[in-house]
Design a protein around this motif. Structure first.
Motif, PDB file in Angstrom:
ATOM      1  N   MET A 133       0.837  -1.216   0.000  1.00 40.45           N
ATOM      2  CA  MET A 133       0.000   0.000   0.000  1.00 40.45           C
ATOM      3  C   MET A 133       0.867   1.260   0.000  1.00 40.45           C
ATOM      4  N   LEU A 134       1.847   1.290   0.925  1.00 38.21           N
ATOM      5  CA  LEU A 134       2.722   2.455   1.009  1.00 38.21           C
ATOM      6  C   LEU A 134       3.540   2.605  -0.261  1.00 38.21           C
ATOM      7  N   VAL A 135       4.024   1.463  -0.735  1.00 33.74           N
ATOM      8  CA  VAL A 135       4.802   1.457  -1.974  1.00 33.74           C
ATOM      9  C   VAL A 135       3.949   2.016  -3.109  1.00 33.74           C
ATOM     10  N   TYR A 136       2.703   1.586  -3.115  1.00 34.06           N
ATOM     11  CA  TYR A 136       1.807   2.039  -4.168  1.00 34.06           C
ATOM     12  C   TYR A 136       1.652   3.558  -4.122  1.00 34.06           C
ATOM     13  N   ILE A 137       1.447   4.074  -2.916  1.00 35.03           N
ATOM     14  CA  ILE A 137       1.255   5.520  -2.788  1.00 35.03           C
ATOM     15  C   ILE A 137       2.501   6.261  -3.255  1.00 35.03           C
ATOM     16  N   LEU A 138       3.683   5.751  -2.850  1.00 36.88           N
ATOM     17  CA  LEU A 138       4.925   6.395  -3.264  1.00 36.88           C
ATOM     18  C   LEU A 138       5.062   6.367  -4.784  1.00 36.88           C
ATOM     19  N   LEU A 139       4.805   5.222  -5.367  1.00 34.55           N
ATOM     20  CA  LEU A 139       4.900   5.090  -6.817  1.00 34.55           C
ATOM     21  C   LEU A 139       3.950   6.059  -7.493  1.00 34.55           C
ATOM     22  N   ARG A 140       2.746   6.105  -6.942  1.00 39.99           N
ATOM     23  CA  ARG A 140       1.726   6.965  -7.517  1.00 39.99           C
ATOM     24  C   ARG A 140       2.159   8.426  -7.442  1.00 39.99           C
ATOM     25  N   LEU A 141       2.827   8.785  -6.318  1.00 38.90           N
ATOM     26  CA  LEU A 141       3.319  10.154  -6.164  1.00 38.90           C
ATOM     27  C   LEU A 141       4.390  10.451  -7.203  1.00 38.90           C
ATOM     28  N   LEU A 142       5.328   9.522  -7.375  1.00 42.08           N
ATOM     29  CA  LEU A 142       6.397   9.696  -8.356  1.00 42.08           C
ATOM     30  C   LEU A 142       5.818   9.871  -9.749  1.00 42.08           C
ATOM     31  N   TYR A 143       4.823   9.076 -10.012  1.00 38.74           N
ATOM     32  CA  TYR A 143       4.178   9.046 -11.303  1.00 38.74           C
ATOM     33  C   TYR A 143       3.486  10.380 -11.589  1.00 38.74           C
ATOM     34  N   THR A 144       3.108  11.065 -10.519  1.00 37.22           N
ATOM     35  CA  THR A 144       2.412  12.339 -10.658  1.00 37.22           C
ATOM     36  C   THR A 144       3.343  13.445 -11.139  1.00 37.22           C
ATOM     37  N   ILE A 145       4.657  13.323 -10.796  1.00 35.55           N
ATOM     38  CA  ILE A 145       5.588  14.399 -11.137  1.00 35.55           C
ATOM     39  C   ILE A 145       5.668  14.654 -12.647  1.00 35.55           C
ATOM     40  N   PRO A 146       5.915  13.636 -13.466  1.00 30.40           N
ATOM     41  CA  PRO A 146       5.928  13.927 -14.914  1.00 30.40           C
ATOM     42  C   PRO A 146       4.598  14.468 -15.419  1.00 30.40           C
ATOM     43  N   ILE A 147       3.500  13.991 -14.848  1.00 30.62           N
ATOM     44  CA  ILE A 147       2.196  14.511 -15.278  1.00 30.62           C
ATOM     45  C   ILE A 147       2.117  16.005 -14.989  1.00 30.62           C
ATOM     46  N   ALA A 148       2.527  16.374 -13.762  1.00 25.66           N
ATOM     47  CA  ALA A 148       2.451  17.775 -13.361  1.00 25.66           C
ATOM     48  C   ALA A 148       3.346  18.629 -14.253  1.00 25.66           C
ATOM     49  N   LEU A 149       4.548  18.117 -14.552  1.00 27.58           N
ATOM     50  CA  LEU A 149       5.450  18.862 -15.429  1.00 27.58           C
ATOM     51  C   LEU A 149       4.834  19.021 -16.809  1.00 27.58           C
ATOM     52  N   GLY A 150       4.253  17.952 -17.289  1.00 30.14           N
ATOM     53  CA  GLY A 150       3.580  18.002 -18.587  1.00 30.14           C
ATOM     54  C   GLY A 150       2.525  19.088 -18.597  1.00 30.14           C
ATOM     55  N   VAL A 151       1.812  19.175 -17.504  1.00 32.75           N
ATOM     56  CA  VAL A 151       0.760  20.186 -17.406  1.00 32.75           C
ATOM     57  C   VAL A 151       1.354  21.585 -17.499  1.00 32.75           C
ATOM     58  N   VAL A 188       4.111  22.536 -18.983  1.00 36.09           N
ATOM     59  CA  VAL A 188       4.518  22.794 -20.373  1.00 36.09           C
ATOM     60  C   VAL A 188       3.291  23.153 -21.202  1.00 36.09           C
ATOM     61  N   PHE A 189       2.245  22.396 -20.998  1.00 39.04           N
ATOM     62  CA  PHE A 189       1.031  22.586 -21.764  1.00 39.04           C
ATOM     63  C   PHE A 189       0.439  23.978 -21.515  1.00 39.04           C
ATOM     64  N   VAL A 190       0.363  24.323 -20.231  1.00 37.72           N
ATOM     65  CA  VAL A 190      -0.201  25.626 -19.876  1.00 37.72           C
ATOM     66  C   VAL A 190       0.630  26.742 -20.494  1.00 37.72           C
ATOM     67  N   PHE A 191       1.937  26.579 -20.384  1.00 36.39           N
ATOM     68  CA  PHE A 191       2.830  27.602 -20.929  1.00 36.39           C
ATOM     69  C   PHE A 191       2.666  27.722 -22.454  1.00 36.39           C
ATOM     70  N   ALA A 192       2.684  26.564 -23.084  1.00 31.60           N
ATOM     71  CA  ALA A 192       2.604  26.555 -24.543  1.00 31.60           C
ATOM     72  C   ALA A 192       1.273  27.126 -25.021  1.00 31.60           C
ATOM     73  N   LEU A 193       0.221  26.739 -24.342  1.00 26.89           N
ATOM     74  CA  LEU A 193      -1.125  27.162 -24.729  1.00 26.89           C
ATOM     75  C   LEU A 193      -1.203  28.678 -24.854  1.00 26.89           C
ATOM     76  N   ILE A 194      -0.670  29.325 -23.847  1.00 27.65           N
ATOM     77  CA  ILE A 194      -0.755  30.780 -23.822  1.00 27.65           C
ATOM     78  C   ILE A 194       0.079  31.383 -24.947  1.00 27.65           C
ATOM     79  N   HIS A 195       1.267  30.830 -25.148  1.00 27.59           N
ATOM     80  CA  HIS A 195       2.157  31.440 -26.126  1.00 27.59           C
ATOM     81  C   HIS A 195       1.801  31.090 -27.556  1.00 27.59           C
TER      82      HIS A 195
END
Ligand SMILES: Nc1ncnc2c1ncn2[C@@H]1O[C@H](COP(=O)(O)OP(=O)(O)OP(=O)(O)O)[C@@H](O)[C@H]1O
Ligand SMILES: [Mg+2]
Lengths: 316, 338
Positions: A1-19, A21-28
């Protein structure tokens, strides 16, 4: 369970970064941000000067990195319109949106569970048809239109509820008493219609599916009261329904632009609408980024809660 | 799964004295659907004395489960039409009020299902599922109910029972889940146990263990058992009597030894033919008889087995097959005996 949460958190970082980039690009990509700031009769020098002061003279990747490092520190820049820090304006608006979206989700959840539960239980019956019709209507009615209709009925004709705003003192003077809650009712009900429809449909199909499973028959075979059997059904439906509810809250946080505008509700959606019309780029970026992050975070929370509620998912 | 025939004969003598625990006669169950009425059960008679074990044998769709469910009124009430006499442990099930029916289920007669992976609630701990049942039927505290659950787990020989009480169904193996299901069904000291193919979903080796466990519990607790199965080998292993079902009727019934050695109904003979090849029946489905069972929504006149029967005569398609006595407790429905 804990491992899952940690993995899920790690997995969130690239998603957040992607977001980001997207927000930045959208505006420009949506046009030259300078056009809103520069007066039509400005000289080329003035334009250069302004570009520099906003950092628009740098290559895009550099602009992005600069913007990102600042954003990570909570600095979203200053509004082009009123020169105040974007963050301050955002922080004032976020609680209002959270409140509106939260209450709307709760209303949608309560009605959705009741309607969907009845529909799933009496599948094919008259209650089912009414609830299903209601669910479809909820999803297909444009909610700003519904908002206006509600305003006409309850504010203009009946004069029971105020049409717009948050009360005399604005959002700073908000309190949870009738004088203020009156202002929340119409926008919250309007906003709740879509989640209500979606949760109705989800609960209906989930309950119907669970009722068809063999363990329900086994529960009856061991002599449980009807209510006890239904408690088992509810427990089994909970992970799915909670997940859908969480995602709906996410949609409402970002999707309340029209409703907040119709009701003059000083939240992020209202801010966004304003920023779009004035091409206030920093404001727009900050707001979209924050809303997108809310959505990412909610997804994360939904996933974790769902795993935690459903023992079958706990181990994987 | 074969048994020495001497033990067979012994067992059929041993059981079957005492009060009548199951008394079903003229049972009909139909399901309403868009096309009309699906006649799943047509005139079933079943009599079981205390401590007797009856194996209900038949192809898929022959109405075994529906018959079993009718005994505790578990068929969907608004969709089905039930008629006939159903008396279980001296209680007329057909006239029982809903609340009394709920006390009856699990308390007097309880059920074991084919696939314990589907029949246990996936999101509750198995121990809690048992405790919940105990608390429902007996006025005991949660702690006492948990204690009872532990006792039952020991009784059905689940290894490290304390730990397993806190497991969720998916955390147990198939065999262990079925043991838990058996513990659950016995938790409130029922007198009648309705076992709907309790070993079909299990591996061969586990199947035998579960059968042995069921037989042991049945003897120790003096349970009256109706055991539904596809598998003649299983029926021979556990039962005193066999009833063979086809298209919602019992076509032949009698003591195990008599039905195995002296079967007369062509359908039973067809089922038994599977036994001839190599003698191993374990896990094999009874599909050796050519043709398909009839459409229960439009049963032909006469004997429903006639279209597939190798000894069919002209009158089979016209008259209902008569009940023929073949021995003291051995009967069949077929014109051949007349
Ligand atoms: N709830 C129901 N609604 C409609 N039809 C049903 C219902 N339950 C059973 N039937 C029908 O009754 C017939 C007999 O079904 P039943 O489940 O008793 O067969 P079975 O002998 O137990 O077969 P199996 O070995 O596959 O379990 C089938 O044709 C089935 O489709
Ligand atoms: Mg069955």
């Amino acid at each position: 369970m804990l491992v899952y949460i940690l993995l899920r958190l790690l997995y969130t970082i690239p998603i957040a970064l992607g977001v980001t980039v997207f927000v930045f690009a959208l505006i420009h990509l949506s046009g030259d941000p300078m056009s809103a700031i520069v007066a039509p009769d400005a000289t080329a020098e003035m334009v250069e000067q302004l570009k520099k002061s906003y950092g628009f003279d740098q290559p895009l990747p550099i602009q992005y990195l600069l913007w990102l490092t600042k954003a990570l520190q909570g600095d979203f820049g200053n509004s082009i319109v009123n020169s105040r820090p974007v963050l301050d304006t955002l922080l004032a608006a976020v609680p209002n949106t959270l409140m509106l979206a939260g209450v709307a989700t709760l209303i949608g959840f309560a009605f959705g569970c009741i309607l969907g539960g009845l529909a799933g239980y009496y599948q094919g019956g008259i209650v089912d048809k009414i609830a299903t019709g209601f669910g479809i209507a909820g999803v297909s009615i444009p909610h700003y239109w519904l908002g206006m209709v509600l305003v006409i009925i309850f504010a203009v004709e009946l004069r029971w509820l105020p049409a717009t705003g948050m009360g005399a003192g604005g959002s700073d003077a908000w309190q949870w008493d009738w004088e203020h809650i009156r202002f929340l009712i119409l926008p919250a009900v309007t906003l709740s219609v879509i989640p209500c429809g979606i949760i109705t449909r989800t609960v209906r199909s989930t309950v119907a599916e669970i009722l068809n499973q063999e363990f329900v028959q086994a529960l009856r075979a061991k002599g449980l009261w009807h209510g006890q059997v239904m408690r088992h059904v509810a427990r089994n439906a909970a992970p799915t329904v909670l997940a859908v509810m969480g995602l709906q809250l996410g949609y409402l946080l970002g999707g309340s632009i029209l409703v907040e505008t119709v009701f003059n509700w000083p939240g992020t959606g209202y801010l966004l609408n304003d920023a779009i019309f004035r091409r206030d780029v920093p404001m727009l970026q900050g707001t979209i980024l924050l809303l997108a992050m809310f959505f990412v975070a909610l997804n994360l929370i939904v996933d974790i809660v769902q795993t935690w509620v459903d023992p079958r998912m706990r181990r994987s | 799964m074969r048994m020495p025939t001497t033990e067979l004969a012994e067992r059929s003598v041993m059981a079957g004295d005492g009060a009548t625990m199951v008394d079903v006669s003229g049972l009909n169950v139909g399901f309403k659907n868009a096309k009309g009425l699906v006649r799943a059960v047509n005139g079933v008679d079943l009599q079981l004395k205390r401590g007797e074990v009856l194996a209900l044998l038949g192809e898929s769709g022959s109405g075994k489960s529906v018959t079993l469910r009718a005994l505790i009124r578990l068929n969907p009430e608004h969709k089905s039409i039930v008629s006939g006499r159903i008396v279980v442990a001296g209680t007329d099930v057909t006239t029982l009020a809903p609340e009394a029916m709920q006390d009856f289920r699990g308390g007097v007669a309880s059920m074991i299902f084919q696939d314990p992976g589907l029949a246990l609630d996936p999101v509750y701990r198995v121990g809690d599922q048992i405790a919940e049942t105990v608390m429902r039927h007996k006025k005991v505290s949660r702690q006492e109910a948990r204690k009872r659950a532990l006792e039952l787990f020991e009784r059905v020989r689940i290894p490290s029972p304390e730990r397993r009480l806190d497991a969720y169904p998916h955390e147990l193996s198939g065999g262990m889940r079925q043991r838990a299901m058996i513990a659950l069904s016995l938790s409130c000291d029922p007198q009648v146990l309705l076992a709907d193919e309790p070993t079909t979903a299990l591996d061969a080796t586990v199947q035998i263990q579960i059968l042995l466990l069921l037989r042991e519990l049945q003897r120790d607790l003096g349970l009256t058992v109706i055991f539904v199965t596809h598998d003649i080998g299983v029926a021979v292993e556990v039962a005193d009597r066999i009833a063979v079902m086809y298209a919602g009727r019992i076509v032949e019934t009698g003591p195990v030894a008599e039905v195995i050695r002296g079967a007369r109904h062509p359908y039973t003979l067809g089922l038994l033919a599977t036994r001839a090849h190599g003698g191993r029946l374990q896990g094999r489905r009874l599909r050796t008889i050519p043709g398909n069972p009839p459409d229960l929504a439009s049963l032909p006149p006469g004997c429903p087995f006639a279209p597939r029967c190798s000894s069919v005569e002209a009158r089979c398609r016209e008259i209902e097959p008569p009940l023929v006595e073949l021995g003291p407790a051995h009967r069949m429905r077929c014109v051949l005996g007349t």
